[in-house]
Design a protein around this motif. Structure first.
Motif, PDB file in Angstrom:
ATOM      1  N   ASN A  48       0.826  -1.207   0.000  1.00 51.81           N
ATOM      2  CA  ASN A  48       0.000   0.000   0.000  1.00 51.81           C
ATOM      3  C   ASN A  48       0.862   1.260   0.000  1.00 51.81           C
ATOM      4  O   ASN A  48       0.534   2.252  -0.664  1.00 51.81           O
ATOM      5  CB  ASN A  48      -0.942  -0.001   1.203  1.00 51.81           C
ATOM      6  N   ALA A  71      -2.600  -7.382  -7.434  1.00 53.94           N
ATOM      7  CA  ALA A  71      -3.032  -6.292  -6.561  1.00 53.94           C
ATOM      8  C   ALA A  71      -2.285  -4.995  -6.844  1.00 53.94           C
ATOM      9  O   ALA A  71      -2.843  -3.902  -6.693  1.00 53.94           O
ATOM     10  CB  ALA A  71      -2.842  -6.690  -5.092  1.00 53.94           C
ATOM     11  N   LEU A  74      -8.574  -3.582 -12.610  1.00 54.38           N
ATOM     12  CA  LEU A  74      -9.088  -3.165 -11.302  1.00 54.38           C
ATOM     13  C   LEU A  74      -8.901  -1.666 -11.116  1.00 54.38           C
ATOM     14  O   LEU A  74      -7.853  -1.107 -11.454  1.00 54.38           O
ATOM     15  CB  LEU A  74      -8.370  -3.928 -10.186  1.00 54.38           C
ATOM     16  N   ARG A  79      -8.264   2.037  -9.682  1.00 50.46           N
ATOM     17  CA  ARG A  79      -7.345   2.698  -8.772  1.00 50.46           C
ATOM     18  C   ARG A  79      -8.019   3.945  -8.224  1.00 50.46           C
ATOM     19  O   ARG A  79      -8.873   4.515  -8.884  1.00 50.46           O
ATOM     20  CB  ARG A  79      -6.044   3.073  -9.500  1.00 50.46           C
ATOM     21  N   ARG A 135      -6.078   1.640  -5.100  1.00 49.04           N
ATOM     22  CA  ARG A 135      -6.368   0.318  -4.572  1.00 49.04           C
ATOM     23  C   ARG A 135      -5.844   0.172  -3.152  1.00 49.04           C
ATOM     24  O   ARG A 135      -4.824   0.763  -2.801  1.00 49.04           O
ATOM     25  CB  ARG A 135      -5.696  -0.763  -5.430  1.00 49.04           C
ATOM     26  N   VAL A 182      -8.779  -5.145  -2.333  1.00 48.80           N
ATOM     27  CA  VAL A 182      -8.885  -5.519  -3.745  1.00 48.80           C
ATOM     28  C   VAL A 182      -8.871  -7.035  -3.911  1.00 48.80           C
ATOM     29  O   VAL A 182      -9.481  -7.575  -4.847  1.00 48.80           O
ATOM     30  CB  VAL A 182      -7.755  -4.849  -4.556  1.00 48.80           C
TER      31      VAL A 182
END
Length: 280
Positions: free
Chosen positions: A185, A210, A234, A236, A238, A243
């Motif tokens: 992250n 991820a 996916l 953003r 995230r 996710v």
């Protein structure tokens, strides 16, 4: 009327039919990677996944200019790469910190070696340590920091030089699962603020999906090839934990794993055969 020619998309990293081979002690030639074609656009996050020993780190070393391909070529921002890639920062799996220097000195030295005055280098280093959540730990030595904290120092050490490309070789591999998610992250937050091109090697398919915009799969070696390239749709920004709970994540994971699992088993079988041969 003839269609107007389309302008070629810019690339930060381009491997064009890159083959990497090593001459072994007994005179044989071992081909690690064969005719690899891979592009990374400016600001794009690309993850490379594959079996152990398939040449993922070898491709990073080629992009870094640490290895010259036996055939094919490497282009960096559309120019040929000759020698070291001065536009890239390289974060290795193992810590690359000086044990006798504090965190702030480990970060500042990245500027000092290029002639930045020490006072300015220390001020900027403190800012980067703060950006990775270690502002209060700047005067601690590496042995006084946890594994995750040392990775943060290493990340600050790379980012302070403001490279246009980040090359990352299993950077979070030695960390526990919770710390890996925290570091993932943090990396996404820093990357989102300053979209550098990223080439990220990992054994962890979940981590790759991820983090990345694209996931590239390599076959088992020797003569490993790039056999798949999936775009990750996916949204953003995230969160690494959240996710992985989404339906889209699991659908993509299953699709990629259906290809990757066969190569993992091939790599495992080859390793077992090699160990048995050497033991015999």
């Amino acid at each position: 009327m003839a269609a107007e020619p389309t302008e070629k998309a810019p690339t930060a990293v381009a491997l064009e039919n890159a083959t990497v081979a090593f001459r072994l002690a007994e005179g044989r030639v071992y081909t690690a990677v064969e005719q690899a074609n891979l592009t990374v656009a400016p600001g794009e996050f690309v993850a490379i996944v594959g079996p152990t020993g398939c040449g993922k780190s070898t491709l990073l070393n080629v992009a870094a200019g640490l290895l010259a391909p036996a055939a094919g070529r490497v282009r960096i921002f559309d120019g040929p790469l000759t020698g070291l890639n001065r536009q890239a920062g390289y974060l290795f799996q193992a810590d690359a910190l000086f044990p006798w220097k504090t965190a702030i000195d480990n970060v500042a030295i990245a500027l000092e070696i290029d002639g930045t005055p020490r006072r300015e280098a220390l001020e900027r280093a403190q800012g980067f340590l703060t950006s990775v959540g270690l502002g209060a730990f700047s005067h601690r030595y590496p042995h006084m920091l946890s594994g995750g904290q040392r990775k943060r120092v290493g990340l600050a050490q790379i980012l302070i030089r403001d490279p246009k490309i980040l090359l990352m070789d299993e950077p979070f591999g030695p960390l526990d699962a919770q710390t890996r998610q925290i570091m993932g992250n943090l990396l996404l937050d820093l990357w989102s603020a300053d979209r550098k091109a990223v080439l990220f090697v990992t054994h962890d398919l979940e981590e790759a999906i991820a983090l990345a915009d694209r996931v590239v799969i390599m076959s088992a070696g020797p003569s490993a090839r790039i056999i798949g390239d999936w775009r990750v749709g996916l949204a953003r920004p995230r969160d690494i934990t959240e996710v992985r709970l989404s339906k889209e994540f699991h659908v993509l994971h299953r699709e990629i794993w259906d290809v990757l699992k066969d190569e993992v088993m091939k790599g495992y079988a080859q390793s077992s055969t090699q160990i048995a041969t050497e033991a015999g």
